[in-house]
Design an enzyme around this catalytic site. Structure first.
Site, short mmCIF file in Angstrom:
data_model
loop_
_atom_site.label_atom_id
_atom_site.label_comp_id
_atom_site.label_asym_id
_atom_site.label_seq_id
_atom_site.Cartn_x
_atom_site.Cartn_y
_atom_site.Cartn_z
N HIS A 1 -6.64 -1.93 8.65
CA HIS A 1 -5.37 -1.19 8.71
C HIS A 1 -5.51 0.19 9.35
O HIS A 1 -4.61 0.62 10.05
CB HIS A 1 -4.79 -1.03 7.29
CG HIS A 1 -4.50 -2.34 6.64
ND1 HIS A 1 -4.80 -2.59 5.32
CD2 HIS A 1 -3.97 -3.49 7.13
CE1 HIS A 1 -4.43 -3.83 5.03
NE2 HIS A 1 -3.95 -4.39 6.11
N HIS A 2 -6.65 0.87 9.11
CA HIS A 2 -6.83 2.22 9.64
C HIS A 2 -8.11 2.37 10.44
O HIS A 2 -8.38 3.44 10.98
CB HIS A 2 -6.83 3.25 8.49
CG HIS A 2 -5.60 3.20 7.66
ND1 HIS A 2 -5.55 2.52 6.46
CD2 HIS A 2 -4.36 3.71 7.86
CE1 HIS A 2 -4.34 2.63 5.95
NE2 HIS A 2 -3.60 3.34 6.78
N GLN B 1 -10.97 -6.07 2.06
CA GLN B 1 -11.97 -6.45 1.07
C GLN B 1 -11.64 -7.79 0.42
O GLN B 1 -12.53 -8.60 0.17
CB GLN B 1 -12.10 -5.35 0.02
CG GLN B 1 -13.16 -5.61 -1.01
CD GLN B 1 -13.33 -4.45 -1.96
OE1 GLN B 1 -13.14 -3.29 -1.58
NE2 GLN B 1 -13.67 -4.73 -3.19
N HIS C 1 -13.00 3.16 -0.42
CA HIS C 1 -12.29 3.05 0.85
C HIS C 1 -11.91 4.43 1.38
O HIS C 1 -11.17 5.17 0.73
CB HIS C 1 -11.03 2.20 0.67
CG HIS C 1 -11.33 0.75 0.41
ND1 HIS C 1 -11.09 -0.22 1.34
CD2 HIS C 1 -11.91 0.14 -0.66
CE1 HIS C 1 -11.48 -1.39 0.84
NE2 HIS C 1 -11.98 -1.20 -0.37
#
Length: 184
Positions: free
Chosen positions: A77-78, A116, A144
């Site tokens: 996502h990032h 994950q 994270h």
């Protein structure tokens, strides 16, 4: 591929307002490209290559556990790191896998853009496939950076995921033994 990645990093740095010709950044785009290739090398690996035939006959049918396998991955996502450890257990049915291959399987999936939850499942299914085990359990605990460095900025949170297959799912005693043994 390295040339295209290098060019992309040059563009990112320029878009951020940096001068890519300043001394400290002269080689940064190429170094970042090489680092990204390394951090995502799992895309260029497959299960057969990683296991490399290291499956051995065994009459052991008791639980085999490898715990505290460190892992480093990037969230999809990032593209920020998540770092943690993985615990893997399986119940052999005539075959065992070379010890280092379990860690290599963890690395293969960790070295991809990932979440994950999916990685935990991929590792469990891969171990089940190559060992033909009667059951597999995988637990991952990770911190994270996308949650620590940005967003809610929570420094002490840890995400735990687990996947239980076969007898680890169907037999509470097997699951309990695994969970007890990884606690230490």
């Amino acid at each position: 591929m390295i040339d295209k990645l290098t060019e992309n990093y040059q563009n990112i740095l320029t878009a951020l307002g940096e001068d890519i010709n300043r001394d400290g950044l002269l080689d940064t785009p190429k170094r970042a490209a090489k680092a990204m290739q390394f951090l995502t090398r799992g895309y260029h690996q497959d299960l057969d290559e990683v296991v490399n035939g290291a499956i051995f006959e065994s009459d052991n049918d008791e639980m085999v556990i490898v715990k505290d396998i460190e892992l480093y991955s990037l969230c999809e996502h990032h593209m920020l790191p998540f770092i943690g450890k993985c615990h893997v257990a399986y119940l052999p049915t005539g075959k065992v896998i070379g010890l280092s291959k379990i860690a290599r399987i963890v690395d293969m999936f960790a070295r991809r853009l990932q979440i994950q939850e999916n990685m935990t499942k991929q590792i469990a299914e891969a171990i089940m496939k190559v060992t033909c085990a009667s059951g597999v359990g995988v637990i991952i605990e990770a911190k994270h950076m996308c949650m620590m460095m940005r967003g809610v900025e929570k420094q002490n949170s840890t995400m735990k995921t687990s996947v239980m297959l076969g007898t680890f799912r169907s037999k509470p005693a097997t699951r309990a033994e695994f969970l007890t043994l990884v606690k230490d």
